[in-house]
Scaffold this active site. Structure first.
Site, PDB file in Angstrom:
ATOM      1  N   GLU A  14     -64.254   8.692 -21.113  1.00  0.00           N
ATOM      2  CA  GLU A  14     -63.541   8.040 -19.961  1.00  0.00           C
ATOM      3  C   GLU A  14     -62.712   6.668 -20.491  1.00  0.00           C
ATOM      4  OE1 GLU A  14     -63.718   7.960 -16.817  1.00  0.00           O
ATOM      5  OE2 GLU A  14     -65.273   9.513 -16.309  1.00  0.00           O
ATOM      6  N   ASP A  31     -59.050   2.214 -12.702  1.00  0.00           N
ATOM      7  CA  ASP A  31     -60.159   2.079 -12.957  1.00  0.00           C
ATOM      8  C   ASP A  31     -60.380   1.061 -14.414  1.00  0.00           C
ATOM      9  OD1 ASP A  31     -60.961   4.338 -11.531  1.00  0.00           O
ATOM     10  OD2 ASP A  31     -60.407   5.911 -13.113  1.00  0.00           O
TER      11      ASP A  31
END
Length: 91
Positions: A14, A31
């Protein structure tokens, strides 16, 4: 596989373990942090993280990630890297 190893692999996929990572998505959401918490779902008033700075706090983010994984059935599915299996190359 141990859940700890899966979590670390997800974090690597991620954010490359970068606590300051940010990613703007096609839908305009962002994000944040090592766990890549999305501002649409996780950050804001009445949400687990109040500000993007909270998502950039490593301890706060990892603690929340672990709570989500423990409390939600299929909690790992909150992370794209789990859903698309990109985390597996880090196991």
């Amino acid at each position: 596989k141990k859940i700890e190893n899966i979590i670390i692999a997800i974090l690597k996929a991620e954010s490359s373990l970068n606590p300051c990572a940010t990613n703007k998505n096609k839908n305009g959401s962002i994000d944040y942090g090592i766990c890549q918490f999305n501002d649409k779902w996780w950050i804001g008033k009445n949400k687990p993280l109040k500000t993007p700075a909270d998502a950039l706090d490593v301890n706060q983010s990892i603690n929340l990630m672990c709570k989500i994984i423990q409390k939600q059935k299929n909690g790992l599915k909150n992370w794209v890297a789990y859903n698309n299996n990109s985390y597996k190359k880090f196991l």
